[in-house]
Design an enzyme around this catalytic site. Structure first.
Site, PDB file in Angstrom:
ATOM      1  N   LEU A  36      -2.680  11.205  -9.304  1.00 57.71           N
ATOM      2  CA  LEU A  36      -1.627  11.304  -8.296  1.00 57.71           C
ATOM      3  C   LEU A  36      -1.418   9.991  -7.559  1.00 57.71           C
ATOM      4  CD1 LEU A  36      -2.531  14.785  -6.767  1.00 57.71           C
ATOM      5  CD2 LEU A  36      -0.621  14.267  -8.286  1.00 57.71           C
ATOM      6  N   GLY A  37      -2.495   9.263  -7.325  1.00 55.84           N
ATOM      7  CA  GLY A  37      -2.357   8.001  -6.598  1.00 55.84           C
ATOM      8  C   GLY A  37      -3.669   7.546  -6.014  1.00 55.84           C
ATOM      9  N   GLU A  38      -3.579   6.678  -5.006  1.00 56.31           N
ATOM     10  CA  GLU A  38      -4.748   6.107  -4.351  1.00 56.31           C
ATOM     11  C   GLU A  38      -4.817   6.617  -2.921  1.00 56.31           C
ATOM     12  OE1 GLU A  38      -6.939   3.979  -5.884  1.00 56.31           O
ATOM     13  OE2 GLU A  38      -5.795   4.142  -7.738  1.00 56.31           O
ATOM     14  N   GLY A  39      -5.977   7.161  -2.541  1.00 60.75           N
ATOM     15  CA  GLY A  39      -6.202   7.566  -1.157  1.00 60.75           C
ATOM     16  C   GLY A  39      -7.205   6.629  -0.520  1.00 60.75           C
ATOM     17  N   SER A  40      -7.651   6.942   0.714  1.00 61.43           N
ATOM     18  CA  SER A  40      -8.658   6.088   1.334  1.00 61.43           C
ATOM     19  C   SER A  40      -9.950   6.214   0.540  1.00 61.43           C
ATOM     20  CB  SER A  40      -8.887   6.508   2.791  1.00 61.43           C
ATOM     21  OG  SER A  40      -9.369   7.827   2.860  1.00 61.43           O
ATOM     22  N   GLY A  42     -10.710   5.964  -2.591  1.00 62.73           N
ATOM     23  CA  GLY A  42     -10.753   6.293  -4.016  1.00 62.73           C
ATOM     24  C   GLY A  42      -9.438   6.793  -4.576  1.00 62.73           C
ATOM     25  N   SER A  43      -9.483   7.180  -5.865  1.00 59.09           N
ATOM     26  CA  SER A  43      -8.293   7.684  -6.561  1.00 59.09           C
ATOM     27  C   SER A  43      -8.209   9.200  -6.420  1.00 59.09           C
ATOM     28  CB  SER A  43      -8.359   7.312  -8.046  1.00 59.09           C
ATOM     29  OG  SER A  43      -8.447   5.915  -8.203  1.00 59.09           O
ATOM     30  N   LYS A  59     -10.534  13.977  -5.322  1.00 53.22           N
ATOM     31  CA  LYS A  59     -10.650  12.569  -4.938  1.00 53.22           C
ATOM     32  C   LYS A  59     -11.918  12.015  -5.586  1.00 53.22           C
ATOM     33  CE  LYS A  59      -9.629  11.228  -0.694  1.00 53.22           C
ATOM     34  NZ  LYS A  59      -9.724  10.884   0.754  1.00 53.22           N
ATOM     35  N   ASP A 149      -5.790   8.931  12.609  1.00 57.46           N
ATOM     36  CA  ASP A 149      -4.903   8.218  11.681  1.00 57.46           C
ATOM     37  C   ASP A 149      -3.685   9.078  11.345  1.00 57.46           C
ATOM     38  OD1 ASP A 149      -4.147   5.996  10.295  1.00 57.46           O
ATOM     39  OD2 ASP A 149      -5.392   6.374   8.544  1.00 57.46           O
TER      40      ASP A 149
END
EC number: 2.7.11.1
Length: 485
Positions: A36-40, A42-43, A59, A149
């Site tokens: 899906l993408g990149e989070g804080s 990790g992927s 994650k 955040d």
């Protein structure tokens, strides 16, 4: 189809991974479907739970990442049980990765939806999202937790249109003995003044961030987004609270809601519970009005993927990321005439750093952690202590070569120094000498101003820290002495 099946058979709905499932290899329990993408840290992957066919998000975090922060994120998610907070199902260690299994939100983040549709949100859509977000914040704050955040990139929608708080990578726990925290943490443009000033803050810091997020949803980007993050950090505490660029486009209730969120004195700022009673929130429409946003964003994503597959030639692949970063023109949806195009602005995809879908974008809007005494090395966005000299643009080199080749005409004023450190402000404030400079020289000086500013800001920050640290040490010493007695 899966959602309907699960609703008709609630016993097959995944609530938490069993001990038996957690003792297996994750591949035995889940089928990983796509990234899906990149989070804080990790992927993030989309996966299917084999036993129930439920879609989840996983994650995957490299073990060499900051485990203390990851464990904190897991602990906070484990303690939360709210419709408006992303659920945690369990975690695995696999080779060198930690797998965290979480609730999948098929609608994506609000910032993803804005970016894919190339259009900001209408006032009624924003109100509905804010209502769900406030319910999530009310729950977190009741549990004595600060998210720290809040932004459009950390608010996710499920397929039904329910907004959920996500990404607890920087969330903090408030205890009775630590009523206010003193760490500068969050994303610069969304930071509350008291967070930046390190004067201690509590749950209402999230309310300031929510007010900035409301502006972000309405206008496509937060206030100060056009300027450097380090400059914004100095401007937010000293300037009056921000508001809409064109308040006349929005209803009085919406403007009043923003004003209540963006009160600089945290003791006078409204709580999540109080804001849920605000007319702008109480009159919000149902979640069904958000489904068309989800459908349009998914259609845009599908078309974009198909277009990319058709048009990207092998020799163009290395430039594909740059092409994707240009998301065109975004239409700002006003409130007084929802069918009329109110304003155009160019949206920079870098504004959302929480989840970058497939393409890795450089961003200056990342989550920032500064001066945390207990977690000093845990920030996602680090400060660079060495000033970076600007690379000379190729067009400047071209013009300089031409001037050297054909000779430069004589100047009536001395040639300016190319060393930025030698550029002084004229004592008499007279800048008329600039009219005698060439375009090349003026451009070179202009390009060097930002690095000079960052260097000066960094020097000021170090001086402040040098003065502050002995005071903190003296306070700590006195506290220890009192404890000994």
């Amino acid at each position: 189809m899966e959602t309907v099946q699960l609703r008709n058979n609630p016993r097959r709905h995944l609530k938490k991974l069993s001990e038996e499932s957690l003792n297996k290899q994750p591949e035995e329990v889940f089928d990983v479907l796509e990234k899906l993408g990149e989070g804080s840290y990790g992927s993030v992957y989309k996966a299917s739970h084999k036993e129930t066919s439920q879609i989840v998000a996983i994650k995957q975090i490299p073990v060499e990442s900051d485990l203390q922060e990851i464990i904190k994120e897991i602990a906070i998610m484990q303690q939360c049980d709210s419709l408006h907070v992303v659920k945690y199902y369990g975690s695995y260690f696999k080779n060198t990765d930690l797998w965290i299994v979480m609730e999948f939100c098929g609608g994506g983040s609000i910032s993803d939806i804005i970016r894919l549709r190339k259009q900001t949100l209408k006032e009624d859509e924003t109100a509905t999202i804010l209502q769900s977000t406030l319910k999530g914040l009310e729950y977190l704050h009741f549990m004595r937790k600060i998210h720290r955040d809040i932004k459009a990139g950390n608010i996710l929608l499920n397929s039904e249109g329910t907004a959920k708080l996500a990404d607890f990578g920087v969330a903090g726990q408030l205890t009775d003995t630590m009523a206010k925290r003193n760490t500068v943490i969050g994303t610069p443009f969304w930071m509350a003044p008291e967070v930046i000033q390190e004067i201690g803050y509590n749950c209402v810091a999230d309310i300031w961030s929510l007010g900035i997020t409301a502006i972000e949803m309405a206008e496509g980007k937060p206030p100060y987004a056009e300027i450097h993050p380090m400059r914004a950090i100095f401007m937010i505490p000293s300037n009056p609270p921000p508001t809409f660029r064109k308040p006349e486009l929005w209803s009085k209730d919406f403007v009043d809601f923003i004003n209540l969120c963006l009160v600089k004195n945290p003791e006078l700022r409204s709580s999540a519970t109080e804001l849920l009673q605000h007319p702008f929130i109480k009159t919000a429409k149902g979640e069904s009005i958000l489904r068309h946003l989800i459908n349009e964003a998914q259609d845009a994503k599908l078309k974009r993927t198909e277009l990319k597959q058709r048009e990207v030639e092998p020799e163009e692949e290395e430039n594909a990321d740059e092409d994707e970063a240009d998301v065109g023109t975004m239409v700002q949806a006003g409130s007084k005439d929802l069918n009329t195009m109110k304003e155009f602005s160019t949206m920079n995809e870098a504004a959302d750093c929480t989840m970058v879908e497939k393409d890795k974008l450089n961003t200056q809007m990342g989550t920032m952690l500064i001066n945390d005494e207990d977690e000093e090395e845990t920030g996602t966005m680090k400060q660079c202590t060495e000033p970076v000299q600007p690379a000379k643009p190729s067009f400047l080199e071209y013009f300089e070569q031409k001037e050297n080749q054909f000779g430069t005409p004589e100047k009536t004023t001395p040639a300016p120094s190319t060393d930025p450190s030698e550029w002084k402000i004229p004592l008499n404030g007279d800048y008329s000498f600039l009219k005698d400079w060439s375009v090349t020289e003026l451009q070179l000086r202009l390009n060097s101003l930002d690095p000079m500013m960052e260097q000066e800001i960094e020097e000021i920050h170090h001086k402040y820290q040098a003065k502050r640290q002995p005071i903190l040490e003296a306070i700590e010493s006195k506290k220890r002495r009192q404890q000994n007695f």
